[in-house]
Design an enzyme around this catalytic site. Structure first.
Site, PDB file in Angstrom:
ATOM      1  N   ASP A 209       0.833  -1.195   0.000  1.00  0.00           N
ATOM      2  CA  ASP A 209       0.000   0.000   0.000  1.00  0.00           C
ATOM      3  C   ASP A 209       0.878   1.258   0.000  1.00  0.00           C
ATOM      4  O   ASP A 209       1.919   1.279  -0.647  1.00  0.00           O
ATOM      5  CB  ASP A 209      -0.912  -0.048   1.235  1.00  0.00           C
ATOM      6  CG  ASP A 209      -2.253   0.610   1.004  1.00  0.00           C
ATOM      7  OD1 ASP A 209      -2.289   1.845   0.923  1.00  0.00           O
ATOM      8  OD2 ASP A 209      -3.267  -0.109   0.901  1.00  0.00           O
ATOM      9  N   HIS A 240      -3.678   5.904   3.676  1.00  0.00           N
ATOM     10  CA  HIS A 240      -4.442   4.731   3.248  1.00  0.00           C
ATOM     11  C   HIS A 240      -3.900   3.437   3.841  1.00  0.00           C
ATOM     12  O   HIS A 240      -4.642   2.621   4.399  1.00  0.00           O
ATOM     13  CB  HIS A 240      -4.442   4.662   1.725  1.00  0.00           C
ATOM     14  CG  HIS A 240      -5.402   3.679   1.147  1.00  0.00           C
ATOM     15  ND1 HIS A 240      -5.036   2.380   0.868  1.00  0.00           N
ATOM     16  CD2 HIS A 240      -6.709   3.790   0.797  1.00  0.00           C
ATOM     17  CE1 HIS A 240      -6.075   1.740   0.343  1.00  0.00           C
ATOM     18  NE2 HIS A 240      -7.104   2.573   0.299  1.00  0.00           N
ATOM     19  N   ASN A 331     -13.974   0.548  -6.675  1.00  0.00           N
ATOM     20  CA  ASN A 331     -15.112   1.409  -6.366  1.00  0.00           C
ATOM     21  C   ASN A 331     -15.707   2.004  -7.641  1.00  0.00           C
ATOM     22  O   ASN A 331     -16.070   3.178  -7.690  1.00  0.00           O
ATOM     23  CB  ASN A 331     -14.674   2.538  -5.426  1.00  0.00           C
ATOM     24  CG  ASN A 331     -14.091   2.019  -4.135  1.00  0.00           C
ATOM     25  OD1 ASN A 331     -14.380   0.900  -3.721  1.00  0.00           O
ATOM     26  ND2 ASN A 331     -13.261   2.818  -3.493  1.00  0.00           N
ATOM     27  N   SER A 398     -11.230  -1.105  -0.421  1.00  0.00           N
ATOM     28  CA  SER A 398      -9.948  -1.227   0.288  1.00  0.00           C
ATOM     29  C   SER A 398     -10.182  -1.750   1.695  1.00  0.00           C
ATOM     30  O   SER A 398      -9.529  -2.699   2.150  1.00  0.00           O
ATOM     31  CB  SER A 398      -9.245   0.130   0.367  1.00  0.00           C
ATOM     32  OG  SER A 398      -8.782   0.543  -0.885  1.00  0.00           O
TER      33      SER A 398
END
Length: 454
Positions: A209, A240, A331, A398
């Site tokens: 990430d 994130h 998404n 996520s």
């Protein structure tokens, strides 16, 4: 004499101009970055012969990153020593985090991280979620039997969204340091695993990430790497990755929040920058690092709309090595839930692809759909850790992928002799069916959780 001098000066000018204009001294041909898979050990020689410059080698995946003149790409693709040539495309965090101030953080869909969480406008808990009537916890979802919501979850009294939970006041984390288990944590029924001693211990999880806040008091990071700049460390400069880390393994220490599998060995693999962007070559490097360092679960809460054979080769290699790879579906969904909108690597068969459900276990409108979907997990309004020692709320596939990675770690710590394929089968086989009966493109096999027979 002066005439001769002028003639010599003119000759010198022409000579210098000739030097500057000779082919060897002209600007080098424009080159572009490509990922190149090779069939044999001579593949790299083919790249060099084409005028390319090899920048990185990913030996586990049989791939090199090279700068190649665009007019040589077609010939390189036809070379028998080469398996494929593809652009080194960009990857990003689904939803794309973006800073709006020193302490504030905003998601694309406006989830208002810090300043009061903007529950009224962004989340619209009272009207859109309609906890009492629309959710029909007892009848519609059979909570009493499947999840024992009446006693353990106790939405009306213990959770008390309006009064006791007090999103605006009690959630001022800097002032009130107390544990608040997220609804996703409760939906996973993690405590059922804890009661039999399975807390993720002995399982190595790589969060590939934006890095992880190694100084966060609620996180324990066992190690990691920054593939963008190995000398710079793997501290999270975006937020994130830290959010994913907390969902998986925030400490069970009486402060902040608690992760689903708090005893895993968590590793931060930084492949994206402060803006939440990276390249496929960076993700491939991160996966190879995870393999070399014996990770058992790889969490990929990232995606791209571009298919990549290099990325697929790296993930296939991980699968062959006995690693469970969990990926966000993306998404990109639409309200009807039609069409295949899943990101890569979520479309690859070698990953567990995860969609989003809301607290009522219905699909969120933005959750990607498609036949490759495996599971659907909590991903709306999820509380987790945030850089600087804080906590934040985020939504998206996520967060859903991180939930599944954590539940997989619980399964594996309970059954350490299982292999990755068996853990995957258990996740799917024990899932609570949602949507149309059986597997469907909106929910996959359904909601993974820890069953009472765990």
């Amino acid at each position: 004499m002066r005439t001769r001098q002028r003639w010599l000066n003119g000759l010198l000018t022409l000579v210098l101009a000739g030097v500057l204009l000779t082919p060897a001294a002209r600007a080098a041909p424009r080159q572009e970055r490509f990922l190149i898979g090779y069939v044999s050990s001579q593949g790299e020689s083919a790249v060099v012969e084409s005028g390319g410059t090899v920048r990185k080698r990913h030996s586990m995946s049989g791939v090199v990153v090279a700068d190649v003149p665009p007019d040589r790409v077609a010939a390189l693709r036809s070379d028998r020593r080469i398996a494929f040539v593809e652009a080194d495309s960009e990857v990003s965090v689904p939803g794309k985090l973006g800073r709006t101030g020193t302490n504030a953080f905003a998601w694309t869909d406006g989830f208002a991280w810090t300043n009061g969480f903007a529950w009224t406008d962004a989340f619209a808990w009272t009207d859109a979620f309609a906890w009492t009537d629309a959710f029909a916890w007892t009848d519609a979802f059979a909570w009493t039997d499947a999840f024992a919501w009446t006693d353990a979850f106790a939405w009306t009294d213990a959770f008390a969204w309006t009064d006791a939970f007090a999103w605006t006041d009690a959630r001022k984390w800097d002032d009130v340091h107390r544990v608040a288990t997220d609804w996703g944590f409760r939906a996973s029924r993690a405590q059922a695993a804890w009661e039999v001693g399975a807390r993720g211990q002995g399982i190595r999880v790589a969060v590939v990430d934006t890095g992880v806040d190694t100084k966060h008091p609620d996180l324990a990071v066992s190690g990691g790497i920054n593939v963008l700049d190995p000398a710079a460390g793997y501290q999270d400069d975006n937020g994130h990755g830290t959010h994913m880390a907390g969902i998986i393994s925030a400490r069970d220490d009486g402060i902040g929040t608690t992760g689903i599998a708090p005893d895993v060995e968590l590793y931060a693999v930084k492949v994206m920058d402060a803006a939440g962007h990276g390249y496929i070559s960076d993700v491939v490097a991160g996966i190879e690092w995870a393999l070399a360092n014996h990770m058992q679960v790889i969490n990929l809460s990232l995606g791209t709309r571009v298919p990549s054979r290099a990325l697929q080769a790296a993930i296939n290699r991980a699968e062959q090595a006995g690693v469970l790879v969990v990926a966000a579906a993306g998404n990109n969904g639409n309200r009807p839930g039609k069409g295949n909108t899943i990101d890569y690597p979520g479309q690859f068969d070698s990953v567990v692809s995860v969609a989003v459900v809301a607290p009522n276990l219905s699909r969120t409108y933005f959750s990607s759909t498609g036949a490759e979907l495996d599971l659907a997990a909590p991903g709306l309004g999820i509380v987790s850790t945030f850089p600087g020692g804080g906590y934040a709320i985020g939504s998206g596939t996520s967060q859903s992928a991180a939930h599944v990675s954590a539940i997989a770690a619980l399964y594996w710590s309970r059954h350490p002799n299982m292999n990755a394929s068996q853990v995957r089968e258990m996740l799917q086989g024990q899932a609570f069916d949602l949507g149309a009966p059986g597997t469907d493109p909106q929910y996959g096999h359904g909601l993974p959780y820890v069953p009472l027979s765990f």
